[in-house]
Design a protein around this motif. Structure first.
Motif, PDB file in Angstrom:
ATOM      1  N   ASN A 101      -0.454  20.037 -16.939  1.00 39.94           N
ATOM      2  CA  ASN A 101      -0.723  19.491 -18.274  1.00 39.94           C
ATOM      3  C   ASN A 101       0.395  19.833 -19.254  1.00 39.94           C
ATOM      4  OD1 ASN A 101      -3.188  18.238 -17.716  1.00 39.94           O
ATOM      5  ND2 ASN A 101      -4.252  20.193 -17.871  1.00 39.94           N
ATOM      6  N   ARG A 102       0.965  21.044 -19.115  1.00 38.06           N
ATOM      7  CA  ARG A 102       2.080  21.426 -19.989  1.00 38.06           C
ATOM      8  C   ARG A 102       3.250  20.469 -19.828  1.00 38.06           C
ATOM      9  NH1 ARG A 102       1.352  27.312 -18.782  1.00 38.06           N
ATOM     10  NH2 ARG A 102       2.707  26.848 -17.044  1.00 38.06           N
ATOM     11  N   LEU A 103       3.522  20.080 -18.580  1.00 34.83           N
ATOM     12  CA  LEU A 103       4.627  19.153 -18.325  1.00 34.83           C
ATOM     13  C   LEU A 103       4.336  17.787 -18.927  1.00 34.83           C
ATOM     14  CD1 LEU A 103       7.316  18.472 -16.960  1.00 34.83           C
ATOM     15  CD2 LEU A 103       6.018  17.946 -14.890  1.00 34.83           C
ATOM     16  N   MET A 104       3.126  17.280 -18.724  1.00 33.62           N
ATOM     17  CA  MET A 104       2.773  15.966 -19.272  1.00 33.62           C
ATOM     18  C   MET A 104       2.822  15.979 -20.801  1.00 33.62           C
ATOM     19  SD  MET A 104       2.360  14.120 -16.708  1.00 33.62           S
ATOM     20  CE  MET A 104       2.491  14.632 -15.018  1.00 33.62           C
ATOM     21  N   ASP A 110       5.759  14.681 -25.904  1.00 34.97           N
ATOM     22  CA  ASP A 110       6.419  15.118 -27.142  1.00 34.97           C
ATOM     23  C   ASP A 110       7.894  14.725 -27.153  1.00 34.97           C
ATOM     24  OD1 ASP A 110       4.075  16.192 -28.077  1.00 34.97           O
ATOM     25  OD2 ASP A 110       4.562  18.251 -27.474  1.00 34.97           O
ATOM     26  N   MET A 111       8.589  14.938 -26.031  1.00 31.01           N
ATOM     27  CA  MET A 111      10.024  14.619 -25.959  1.00 31.01           C
ATOM     28  C   MET A 111      10.284  13.131 -26.143  1.00 31.01           C
ATOM     29  SD  MET A 111      11.825  16.843 -22.992  1.00 31.01           S
ATOM     30  CE  MET A 111      10.488  17.489 -22.028  1.00 31.01           C
ATOM     31  N   LEU A 112       9.416  12.315 -25.571  1.00 34.28           N
ATOM     32  CA  LEU A 112       9.622  10.866 -25.612  1.00 34.28           C
ATOM     33  C   LEU A 112       8.903  10.197 -26.778  1.00 34.28           C
ATOM     34  CD1 LEU A 112       9.210  10.246 -21.782  1.00 34.28           C
ATOM     35  CD2 LEU A 112      11.345  10.405 -23.072  1.00 34.28           C
ATOM     36  N   HIS A 113       8.224  11.006 -27.607  1.00 37.05           N
ATOM     37  CA  HIS A 113       7.490  10.516 -28.779  1.00 37.05           C
ATOM     38  C   HIS A 113       6.465   9.457 -28.380  1.00 37.05           C
ATOM     39  CE1 HIS A 113      10.419  12.732 -31.101  1.00 37.05           C
ATOM     40  NE2 HIS A 113      11.392  12.034 -30.527  1.00 37.05           N
ATOM     41  N   TYR A 130      -3.698  15.268  -7.640  1.00 40.59           N
ATOM     42  CA  TYR A 130      -2.428  14.994  -6.973  1.00 40.59           C
ATOM     43  C   TYR A 130      -1.444  16.063  -7.410  1.00 40.59           C
ATOM     44  CZ  TYR A 130      -3.782  10.057  -6.190  1.00 40.59           C
ATOM     45  OH  TYR A 130      -4.392   8.901  -5.808  1.00 40.59           O
ATOM     46  N   PRO A 131      -0.549  16.471  -6.516  1.00 38.97           N
ATOM     47  CA  PRO A 131       0.554  17.321  -6.961  1.00 38.97           C
ATOM     48  C   PRO A 131       1.591  16.451  -7.678  1.00 38.97           C
ATOM     49  CG  PRO A 131       0.765  16.846  -4.646  1.00 38.97           C
ATOM     50  CD  PRO A 131      -0.546  16.247  -5.079  1.00 38.97           C
ATOM     51  N   VAL A 132       2.456  17.084  -8.425  1.00 37.14           N
ATOM     52  CA  VAL A 132       3.551  16.339  -9.051  1.00 37.14           C
ATOM     53  C   VAL A 132       4.559  16.078  -7.942  1.00 37.14           C
ATOM     54  CG1 VAL A 132       5.309  16.339 -10.835  1.00 37.14           C
ATOM     55  CG2 VAL A 132       3.129  17.452 -11.266  1.00 37.14           C
ATOM     56  N   ALA A 133       4.580  14.852  -7.467  1.00 31.33           N
ATOM     57  CA  ALA A 133       5.409  14.480  -6.319  1.00 31.33           C
ATOM     58  C   ALA A 133       6.889  14.527  -6.694  1.00 31.33           C
ATOM     59  CB  ALA A 133       5.035  13.078  -5.849  1.00 31.33           C
ATOM     60  N   PRO A 134       7.755  14.806  -5.714  1.00 35.07           N
ATOM     61  CA  PRO A 134       9.196  14.812  -5.984  1.00 35.07           C
ATOM     62  C   PRO A 134       9.701  13.494  -6.567  1.00 35.07           C
ATOM     63  CG  PRO A 134       8.759  15.824  -3.875  1.00 35.07           C
ATOM     64  CD  PRO A 134       7.455  15.261  -4.361  1.00 35.07           C
ATOM     65  N   SER A 135       9.128  12.368  -6.149  1.00 39.21           N
ATOM     66  CA  SER A 135       9.578  11.083  -6.690  1.00 39.21           C
ATOM     67  C   SER A 135       9.277  10.977  -8.184  1.00 39.21           C
ATOM     68  CB  SER A 135       8.918   9.932  -5.933  1.00 39.21           C
ATOM     69  OG  SER A 135       7.506  10.024  -6.046  1.00 39.21           O
ATOM     70  N   ILE A 136       8.140  11.519  -8.612  1.00 34.15           N
ATOM     71  CA  ILE A 136       7.807  11.493 -10.042  1.00 34.15           C
ATOM     72  C   ILE A 136       8.716  12.446 -10.803  1.00 34.15           C
ATOM     73  CG2 ILE A 136       5.996  12.002 -11.725  1.00 34.15           C
ATOM     74  CD1 ILE A 136       3.980  10.993  -9.678  1.00 34.15           C
ATOM     75  N   LEU A 137       9.023  13.609 -10.212  1.00 34.76           N
ATOM     76  CA  LEU A 137       9.955  14.532 -10.862  1.00 34.76           C
ATOM     77  C   LEU A 137      11.330  13.887 -11.038  1.00 34.76           C
ATOM     78  CD1 LEU A 137       9.161  17.996  -9.253  1.00 34.76           C
ATOM     79  CD2 LEU A 137       8.946  17.362 -11.650  1.00 34.76           C
ATOM     80  N   ILE A 138      11.756  13.121 -10.065  1.00 33.03           N
ATOM     81  CA  ILE A 138      13.057  12.446 -10.173  1.00 33.03           C
ATOM     82  C   ILE A 138      13.027  11.407 -11.286  1.00 33.03           C
ATOM     83  CG2 ILE A 138      14.635  10.877  -8.975  1.00 33.03           C
ATOM     84  CD1 ILE A 138      13.951  12.487  -6.411  1.00 33.03           C
ATOM     85  N   ARG A 144      16.656  13.498 -18.658  1.00 31.67           N
ATOM     86  CA  ARG A 144      17.915  14.184 -18.347  1.00 31.67           C
ATOM     87  C   ARG A 144      17.752  15.701 -18.278  1.00 31.67           C
ATOM     88  NH1 ARG A 144      20.193  10.677 -15.544  1.00 31.67           N
ATOM     89  NH2 ARG A 144      20.721   8.782 -16.601  1.00 31.67           N
ATOM     90  N   LEU A 145      16.518  16.178 -18.154  1.00 30.63           N
ATOM     91  CA  LEU A 145      16.284  17.590 -17.869  1.00 30.63           C
ATOM     92  C   LEU A 145      16.434  17.793 -16.372  1.00 30.63           C
ATOM     93  CD1 LEU A 145      13.093  18.338 -19.993  1.00 30.63           C
ATOM     94  CD2 LEU A 145      15.396  19.147 -20.436  1.00 30.63           C
ATOM     95  N   SER A 146      16.889  18.970 -15.970  1.00 32.77           N
ATOM     96  CA  SER A 146      17.020  19.221 -14.539  1.00 32.77           C
ATOM     97  C   SER A 146      15.641  19.325 -13.900  1.00 32.77           C
ATOM     98  CB  SER A 146      17.811  20.511 -14.289  1.00 32.77           C
ATOM     99  OG  SER A 146      17.032  21.623 -14.678  1.00 32.77           O
ATOM    100  N   ILE A 147      15.603  19.121 -12.604  1.00 38.11           N
ATOM    101  CA  ILE A 147      14.345  19.224 -11.865  1.00 38.11           C
ATOM    102  C   ILE A 147      13.784  20.636 -12.018  1.00 38.11           C
ATOM    103  CG2 ILE A 147      13.269  19.087  -9.584  1.00 38.11           C
ATOM    104  CD1 ILE A 147      14.114  16.362 -10.586  1.00 38.11           C
ATOM    105  N   GLN A 148      14.662  21.629 -11.961  1.00 38.10           N
ATOM    106  CA  GLN A 148      14.197  23.016 -12.105  1.00 38.10           C
ATOM    107  C   GLN A 148      13.602  23.251 -13.494  1.00 38.10           C
ATOM    108  OE1 GLN A 148      14.056  25.277  -9.574  1.00 38.10           O
ATOM    109  NE2 GLN A 148      12.787  26.355 -11.043  1.00 38.10           N
ATOM    110  N   ASP A 149      14.195  22.674 -14.535  1.00 36.46           N
ATOM    111  CA  ASP A 149      13.629  22.808 -15.883  1.00 36.46           C
ATOM    112  C   ASP A 149      12.249  22.164 -15.965  1.00 36.46           C
ATOM    113  OD1 ASP A 149      15.849  24.173 -16.773  1.00 36.46           O
ATOM    114  OD2 ASP A 149      16.792  22.396 -17.680  1.00 36.46           O
ATOM    115  N   LEU A 150      12.101  20.998 -15.351  1.00 37.78           N
ATOM    116  CA  LEU A 150      10.795  20.326 -15.346  1.00 37.78           C
ATOM    117  C   LEU A 150       9.761  21.170 -14.600  1.00 37.78           C
ATOM    118  CD1 LEU A 150      12.005  16.683 -14.638  1.00 37.78           C
ATOM    119  CD2 LEU A 150      11.012  17.524 -16.768  1.00 37.78           C
TER     120      LEU A 150
END
Length: 133
Positions: free
Chosen positions: A15-18, A23-26, A52-60, A67-73
């Protein structure tokens, strides 16, 4: 005494990521977020409720948009794992109204695996035949 795994699972919160992405994308809602990420709104809902887990394709996709790194996300949502393993049967469709298409894809994968097993058994039989004769 709590183990490291229990502590990391307690801190993991997609939920923090979503919320951070909204917030970032307004963006105002999860529906707008799903449109930006090009996934069905149901996927965002399942991720929020840990269905569902946050799939790698969604992280990409998130990386491409923010433009945040995958590790930052992954850090934002509290995912501190070194490796990520996903199921081969986890298929996300762009249109959730077509469950029969997902079933066809899963069945095609099973048929392909069965064909490979049949071919391998045939090759073993041929090798066995030539060794004995």
């Amino acid at each position: 005494m709590k183990t490291n795994t229990q502590d990391s699972q307690r801190r993991y919160d997609p939920n923090r990521l979503m919320d951070a992405l909204k917030d970032m994308l307004h963006l105002d809602s999860d529906i707008a977020l799903s449109q930006v990420l090009e996934v069905p709104p149901l996927v965002i809902s399942h991720i929020r409720y840990r269905g569902y887990p946050v799939a790698p394709s969604i992280l990409i996709r998130m990386h491409d948009i923010t433009r945040l790194s995958i590790q930052d996300l992954r850090d934002i949502m509290g995912d501190r794992r070194k490796t990520v393993r996903t199921s081969y049967d986890m298929v996300f469709l762009s249109n959730p109204d077509l469950p029969e298409q997902r079933e066809e894809q899963l069945q095609a994968g099973k048929n392909e695996r069965a064909l490979y097993l049949f071919m391998a058994a045939g090759l073993l039989y041929v090798a066995w035949y030539f060794i004995l004769h």
